[in-house]
Design an enzyme around this catalytic site. Structure first.
Site, PDB file in Angstrom:
ATOM      1  N   HIS A 164       0.928  -1.263   0.081  1.00  0.00           N
ATOM      2  CA  HIS A 164      -0.002   0.080   0.036  1.00  0.00           C
ATOM      3  C   HIS A 164       1.110   1.247   0.081  1.00  0.00           C
ATOM      4  O   HIS A 164       1.515   1.664   1.101  1.00  0.00           O
ATOM      5  CB  HIS A 164      -1.011  -0.078   1.378  1.00  0.00           C
ATOM      6  CG  HIS A 164      -1.891  -1.127   1.233  1.00  0.00           C
ATOM      7  ND1 HIS A 164      -2.296  -1.830   2.343  1.00  0.00           N
ATOM      8  CD2 HIS A 164      -2.594  -1.655   0.138  1.00  0.00           C
ATOM      9  CE1 HIS A 164      -3.236  -2.737   1.931  1.00  0.00           C
ATOM     10  NE2 HIS A 164      -3.121  -2.903   0.845  1.00  0.00           N
ATOM     11  N   GLU A 167       1.398   4.090   2.507  1.00  0.00           N
ATOM     12  CA  GLU A 167       1.879   3.824   3.975  1.00  0.00           C
ATOM     13  C   GLU A 167       3.432   3.907   4.012  1.00  0.00           C
ATOM     14  O   GLU A 167       4.031   3.100   4.165  1.00  0.00           O
ATOM     15  CB  GLU A 167       1.427   2.436   4.235  1.00  0.00           C
ATOM     16  CG  GLU A 167      -0.195   2.324   4.440  1.00  0.00           C
ATOM     17  CD  GLU A 167      -0.883   1.053   4.080  1.00  0.00           C
ATOM     18  OE1 GLU A 167      -2.088   1.055   4.083  1.00  0.00           O
ATOM     19  OE2 GLU A 167      -0.152   0.097   4.452  1.00  0.00           O
ATOM     20  N   HIS A 257       3.066  -2.402   7.147  1.00  0.00           N
ATOM     21  CA  HIS A 257       1.983  -1.510   6.585  1.00  0.00           C
ATOM     22  C   HIS A 257       1.823  -0.088   7.654  1.00  0.00           C
ATOM     23  O   HIS A 257       2.204  -0.224   8.777  1.00  0.00           O
ATOM     24  CB  HIS A 257       0.544  -2.080   6.747  1.00  0.00           C
ATOM     25  CG  HIS A 257       0.158  -3.016   5.736  1.00  0.00           C
ATOM     26  ND1 HIS A 257      -0.501  -3.009   4.661  1.00  0.00           N
ATOM     27  CD2 HIS A 257       0.978  -4.415   5.435  1.00  0.00           C
ATOM     28  CE1 HIS A 257      -0.202  -4.104   3.542  1.00  0.00           C
ATOM     29  NE2 HIS A 257       0.568  -4.693   4.312  1.00  0.00           N
ATOM     30  N   GLU A 333       1.416  -3.127  11.640  1.00  0.00           N
ATOM     31  CA  GLU A 333       0.787  -2.140  11.271  1.00  0.00           C
ATOM     32  C   GLU A 333       1.292  -0.917  12.315  1.00  0.00           C
ATOM     33  O   GLU A 333       1.212  -1.153  13.364  1.00  0.00           O
ATOM     34  CB  GLU A 333      -0.730  -2.172  11.577  1.00  0.00           C
ATOM     35  CG  GLU A 333      -1.470  -3.227  10.676  1.00  0.00           C
ATOM     36  CD  GLU A 333      -1.778  -2.589   9.324  1.00  0.00           C
ATOM     37  OE1 GLU A 333      -1.675  -1.422   8.970  1.00  0.00           O
ATOM     38  OE2 GLU A 333      -2.318  -3.417   8.533  1.00  0.00           O
TER      39      GLU A 333
HETATM   40 ZN    ZN Z   1      -1.781  -1.354   4.377  1.00  0.00          ZN
END
Ligand code: ZN
Length: 369
Positions: A164, A167, A257, A333
């Site tokens: 992504h 990010e 992420h 994350e």
């Molecule tokens: Zn992500």
């Protein structure tokens, strides 16, 4: 002086709606061929001595609008240090204010990690003793998917980031990991290099990164929903990395992420995969407990809901690698907001702390392998 708003550069994303006095109205562009948007990055010039209020009018329709409350935009005047701007979110509009001492300032969703810095990283780390570089494949726009490999041990350990592209903290994390791994005086790094071969992919989605996307590649494809069946037409980035993993096998993997809503660092695992066993899962939970014991930058209370038995989404890399290789496979994350357990009122969660977390993650890996 006229205020000039510009996003025509690497990872730029904004559209000017209008300027009225000291209020600048903006919209975020969608990712190409996609409904996703939330990443923004632009500069405002011609504002010396003024205090401007920026209003992102379409914030309420962003992919994770529930992440805006408590979020603060990042601002920089030298493109090195990124501070948090006074921000608030109400009635679907994100608003932030900056007092301009100089003529110009840059604004972004999070401290950007430009492609120039990516190539500098590949050059700097790739030239170090014991590090080899491979181009695993090409993106749809023809950019290289770079992989740096180091270590001589039998275990196969993969760290990959920026599926992504918005990010950007994920690539700061990988930069920190690489800097630790090449340090000849670091005992944990030496142990990891002896027991494992480590493959690091700092940026899996260079096209989305350049284009200023939040979540998708040049074709508007979310790469982290392609791992069961990547194709050259939709997701060559995933196909290249997964094929390389098929050749090495995977024992441990970290997919890096950023999360829009939760103001803390957390891991997601692979509950719900068809081959799930308690013993396999316990290795993941044990890693998280050890990481939390090691650093105040990590915790295990806040996080995503776990998939129910048999309900894992195998198009996501973490589940796919756990199922395909029996790997201890983790999604890490980090927050776009500040890190509530140890806040930094000036910078929020930051590149420096992303790198510090990478060091703690590697120290913990050295402990468990
Ligand atoms: Zn992500």
């Amino acid at each position: 002086m006229t205020i000039d708003i510009n996003a025509a550069f690497d990872s730029g994303n904004i559209e000017l709606v209008g300027i009225s006095g000291d209020v600048v109205d903006l919209n975020i562009r969608h990712d190409a061929y996609s409904d996703f948007y939330q990443w923004f990055h632009f500069r405002a010039a011609g504002a010396q001595g003024r205090t401007l209020t920026f209003r992102i009018l379409n914030a309420g329709g962003a992919a994770y609008a529930f992440g805006w409350p408590g979020y603060r935009a990042r601002v920089s005047t030298d493109r090195r240090e990124w501070r948090m701007a006074d921000s608030d979110y109400a009635d679907g509009v994100l608003r932030f204010t900056h007092r301009f001492d100089g003529d110009i300032a840059w604004f972004a969703y999070f401290a950007p990690y430009p492609m120039e810095r990516h190539h500098d990283l590949i050059a700097r780390i790739g030239a170090c003793h014991g590090v080899s570089h491979r181009t695993l494949g090409r993106s749809l726009d023809g950019q290289p998917i770079d992989c740096l490999t180091l270590g001589t041990g039998p275990l196969s350990l993969w760290i990959y980031a920026r599926q992504h592209p918005g990010e950007s903290m994920a690539e700061w994390f990988v930069e920190g990991a690489l800097e630790k791994l090449i340090d000849p005086g670091d005992a944990a790094a030496r142990l990891l290099r002896d027991r494992a071969t480590l493959h690091l992919v700092p940026n899996m989605n260079p096209d989305g990164s350049v284009r200023g996307h939040l979540r998708t590649n040049a074709a508007g494809v979310n790469l982290n929903r392609e791992w069961h069946a990547p194709t050259p037409d939709r997701s060559p980035e995933v196909l290249a990395v997964r094929n390389a993993m098929d050749r090495t096998g995977v024992d441990w993997a970290i997919d890096v992420h950023g999360d829009e809503a939760i103001p803390a660092n957390f891991l997601a695992g692979y509950e719900g995969i068809p081959s799930w066993t308690t013993a396999h899962g316990d290795r993941f939970y044990d890693y998280g407990r050890r990481l939390a014991a090691r650093t105040p930058l990590f915790q295990t209370e806040k996080g995503y809901e776990k998939a129910r038995p048999g309900q894992a989404n195998l198009s996501m890399s973490t589940n796919q690698l756990a199922e395909r290789f029996g790997a201890v496979s983790m999604t890490l994350e980090m927050p776009f907001k500040d890190h509530d357990p140890s806040p930094d009122p000036d910078h929020g969660w930051s590149p420096e702390r992303s790198k510090a977390l990478a060091h703690a993650c590697l120290d913990t890996l050295a402990e468990v392998i």
